[in-house]
Enzyme design. Structure first.
Site, short mmCIF file in Angstrom:
data_model
loop_
_atom_site.label_atom_id
_atom_site.label_comp_id
_atom_site.label_asym_id
_atom_site.label_seq_id
_atom_site.Cartn_x
_atom_site.Cartn_y
_atom_site.Cartn_z
N GLY A 239 38.10 48.45 42.73
CA GLY A 239 37.56 47.61 43.80
C GLY A 239 36.11 47.81 44.16
O GLY A 239 35.56 47.03 44.93
N PRO A 274 38.77 51.69 38.16
CA PRO A 274 37.63 50.77 38.24
C PRO A 274 37.61 49.78 37.09
O PRO A 274 37.94 50.11 35.96
CB PRO A 274 36.43 51.72 38.14
CG PRO A 274 36.93 52.86 37.31
CD PRO A 274 38.38 53.02 37.66
N GLY A 275 37.26 48.56 37.40
CA GLY A 275 37.09 47.54 36.35
C GLY A 275 35.68 46.99 36.42
O GLY A 275 34.82 47.28 35.59
N ARG A 276 35.44 46.22 37.48
CA ARG A 276 34.14 45.57 37.67
C ARG A 276 32.99 46.58 37.67
O ARG A 276 31.93 46.31 37.08
CB ARG A 276 34.16 44.83 39.01
CG ARG A 276 32.99 43.89 39.24
CD ARG A 276 33.00 43.36 40.67
NE ARG A 276 34.28 42.81 41.06
CZ ARG A 276 34.62 41.53 40.92
NH1 ARG A 276 33.78 40.68 40.39
NH2 ARG A 276 35.81 41.10 41.32
N ARG A 312 34.12 32.27 37.42
CA ARG A 312 33.88 32.90 38.73
C ARG A 312 33.14 32.00 39.72
O ARG A 312 33.52 31.97 40.90
CB ARG A 312 33.16 34.25 38.56
CG ARG A 312 34.01 35.28 37.77
CD ARG A 312 33.43 36.69 37.83
NE ARG A 312 33.53 37.23 39.16
CZ ARG A 312 32.56 37.27 40.03
NH1 ARG A 312 31.34 36.86 39.71
NH2 ARG A 312 32.75 37.76 41.23
N TYR A 316 35.61 31.58 42.80
CA TYR A 316 35.29 32.46 43.94
C TYR A 316 33.99 32.06 44.62
O TYR A 316 33.50 32.81 45.47
CB TYR A 316 35.15 33.91 43.47
CG TYR A 316 36.26 34.47 42.63
CD1 TYR A 316 37.58 34.51 43.10
CD2 TYR A 316 36.00 34.99 41.36
CE1 TYR A 316 38.59 35.05 42.33
CE2 TYR A 316 37.01 35.53 40.59
CZ TYR A 316 38.30 35.56 41.08
OH TYR A 316 39.30 36.10 40.31
N CYS A 343 34.55 18.37 32.34
CA CYS A 343 34.71 17.21 33.22
C CYS A 343 35.37 17.60 34.54
O CYS A 343 36.53 17.26 34.80
CB CYS A 343 35.50 16.12 32.50
SG CYS A 343 34.66 15.64 31.00
N GLU A 344 34.64 18.35 35.34
CA GLU A 344 35.06 18.78 36.68
C GLU A 344 33.78 18.97 37.49
O GLU A 344 32.82 19.57 36.99
CB GLU A 344 35.76 20.16 36.63
CG GLU A 344 37.01 20.25 35.82
CD GLU A 344 38.27 19.94 36.61
OE1 GLU A 344 38.21 19.84 37.86
OE2 GLU A 344 39.31 19.79 35.96
N TYR A 372 35.57 40.06 34.38
CA TYR A 372 36.18 38.78 34.79
C TYR A 372 35.36 37.59 34.26
O TYR A 372 35.24 36.56 34.90
CB TYR A 372 36.37 38.75 36.31
CG TYR A 372 37.09 39.99 36.80
CD1 TYR A 372 38.43 40.18 36.49
CD2 TYR A 372 36.42 41.00 37.49
CE1 TYR A 372 39.09 41.34 36.89
CE2 TYR A 372 37.07 42.16 37.89
CZ TYR A 372 38.41 42.32 37.58
OH TYR A 372 39.06 43.47 37.96
C1 LIG Z 1 42.14 44.29 39.18
C2 LIG Z 1 42.64 45.62 39.57
C3 LIG Z 1 41.79 46.73 39.50
C4 LIG Z 1 40.34 46.65 39.16
O1 LIG Z 1 39.61 46.10 40.20
P1 LIG Z 1 38.00 46.10 40.16
O2 LIG Z 1 37.61 45.42 41.40
O3 LIG Z 1 37.60 45.37 38.94
O4 LIG Z 1 37.58 47.52 40.14
C5 LIG Z 1 42.35 47.97 39.76
N1 LIG Z 1 43.66 48.11 40.10
C6 LIG Z 1 44.49 47.05 40.20
C7 LIG Z 1 45.89 47.27 40.57
C8 LIG Z 1 44.01 45.78 39.95
O5 LIG Z 1 44.83 44.73 40.05
#
Ligand SMILES: *Cc1c(COP(=O)(O)O)cnc(C)c1O
Length: 415
Positions: A239, A274-276, A312, A316, A343-344, A372
């Site tokens: 997150g 962490p992802g983002r 995105r 969002y 076409c949107e 993402y």
């Molecule tokens: C999507 C997700 C993440 C990663 O979130 P980021 O905002 O990209 O860090 C971590 N845990 C869970 C359960 C998720 O669904």
């Protein structure tokens, strides 16, 4: 911090001019920087050095095999949400024993697959799911490692579509109901209680909600300990937000300072997802201008990347910075909408953006597309998905070839 910068008037990824990649593989193309991915992973790792920890990179942010392989080689674990993502982790050489399985809709076959591969933890999202995991484990003669994902009812202060920590969201187990479920799980001979988990949302820019959630979860950890239910780990989810323009962000170091201190007292292993934060600013989307037009009062720059490549902005209302790949200091500045061919009316990459004048054929970089981006791409409007490239110093590799029209109808048949 990332490794995309202008040198001699030309935008580069590390030591490679983006125009070189466009000439070789065409556009639209996602381009990732290995140095940036590794830098972000190491920043998180260093921030948590004060406690035993595992980084479980959230595969859904950017799930290309080569990206997963690179992270696996650093020693990363993974956070998955489907059997498909588990298959990717295994294919990329990731360690299932460092992999956690999240998500509200795990099917029985996915649970069985996870158990057979010896995952670190199944992050349980409901009482019903806990019961199904127990049944599947019993049928396999195994003991399932479970961690309850509790919903701490905290407002992450982010876009409603990516806020997951409120009681009204579909995610997690009401923190008030979790104690009873833990008692059930602890008493089952087919379940092994290993941890506790929460993930309150994505693109979080403030420390306070993250800490509030952790404190609520640690309160429950204390109650569990008093009942003799000892946990191996606390998983605080992902997150962490990133700067898409000039937002102030919570750095991994700041998070680490507050979290390590709290977790150490409980003697828990710490997991983060962490992802983002790892992938977001490690990728750009490279696109080429197809044409320009005026409609009434509006000026449009039409590029060859669209909402199917990067959803995105449409989904969002997200902001992505844009820049021409080759600087032209004499170009007049204009306020334009940068749109794709789909076409949107929701098909835009930027609206009312001030940019130097662009002509057909010019290359444009869209920043902050590593997370993402490609992983949410579709083939809407029968547009083959973009190529993906990984830059590594002066070298670069196509890590996913551009899809062909034939790829689009693979699996379809005429009658
Ligand atoms: C999507 C997700 C993440 C990663 O979130 P980021 O905002 O990209 O860090 C971590 N845990 C869970 C359960 C998720 O669904």
């Amino acid at each position: 911090m990332h490794h995309f910068a202008v040198r001699d008037g030309h935008l580069h990824a590390e030591d490679v001019a983006l125009a070189t990649i466009a000439d070789a593989v065409g556009t639209p193309t996602y381009i990732y920087s290995r140095a940036t991915l590794e830098r972000h992973w190491h920043a998180m790792d260093a921030a948590l050095a004060g406690v035993p920890h595992t980084i479980c990179y959230s595969v859904k942010a950017c799930s290309n095999l080569a990206v997963l392989q690179l992270l696996a080689r650093l020693g990363s674990g993974f956070d998955i949400v489907s059997a498909g993502e588990l298959a990717r982790v295994l294919r990329a050489g990731g360690d299932p024993a460092r992999t956690v399985f999240s998500g509200v809709g795990k099917r029985d076959d996915e649970i069985a697959l996870a158990l057979r591969h010896g995952l670190l933890s199944l992050n349980v999202e409901s009482a019903g799911e806990l019961a199904r995991i127990e049944q599947v484990a019993a049928a396999l003669g195994l003991r399932a490692p479970v961690s309850l994902r509790v919903n701490p009812d905290v407002d992450a202060g982010t876009h409603p579509y990516i806020a997951t920590g409120l009681r009204t969201s579909k995610f997690g187990i009401d923190i008030g109901a979790a104690l009873d479920l833990y008692r059930l799980a602890a008493a089952s001979k087919h379940l092994r209680v290993v941890g506790i988990d929460s993930h309150i949302g994505s693109q979080i820019l403030e420390l306070a909600p993250l800490i509030e959630a952790i404190d609520k979860v640690l309160g429950l950890v204390g109650r569990l300990a008093r009942e003799g239910i000892a946990l191996h780990h606390i998983d605080i989810g992902g997150g962490l937000g990133i700067a898409y323009r000039d937002e102030a962000t919570v750095t991994p170091a700041e998070l680490g300072r507050h979290v390590c201190e709290r977790v150490r007292g409980h003697g828990l292993h710490l997991i983060v997802e962490p992802g983002r934060m790892i992938a977001g600013n490690a990728g750009i989307l490279l696109t080429r201008v197809v044409g320009t037009k005026h409609n009434g009062a509006k000026a449009f720059v039409i590029v060859d990347a669209a909402m199917n490549d990067l959803i995105r902005p449409a989904l969002y209302d997200a902001f992505h910075a844009l820049a021409p790949v080759v600087a032209n200091s004499t170009a007049p500045w204009e306020v334009v909408d940068v749109v794709g061919p789909v076409c949107e009316s929701g098909d835009f990459l930027a609206r009312d953006r001030s940019l130097p004048h662009l002509d057909p054929g010019d290359l444009v970089a869209v920043f902050g597309c590593g997370a993402y981006g490609f992983s949410m791409a579709s083939t809407y409007n029968s547009r083959p998905r973009a190529a993906e490239v990984l830059v590594d110093g002066a070298a670069w590799h196509v890590i996913r070839r551009r899809e062909t029209v034939g790829d689009l109808w693979r699996g379809e048949r005429l009658l």
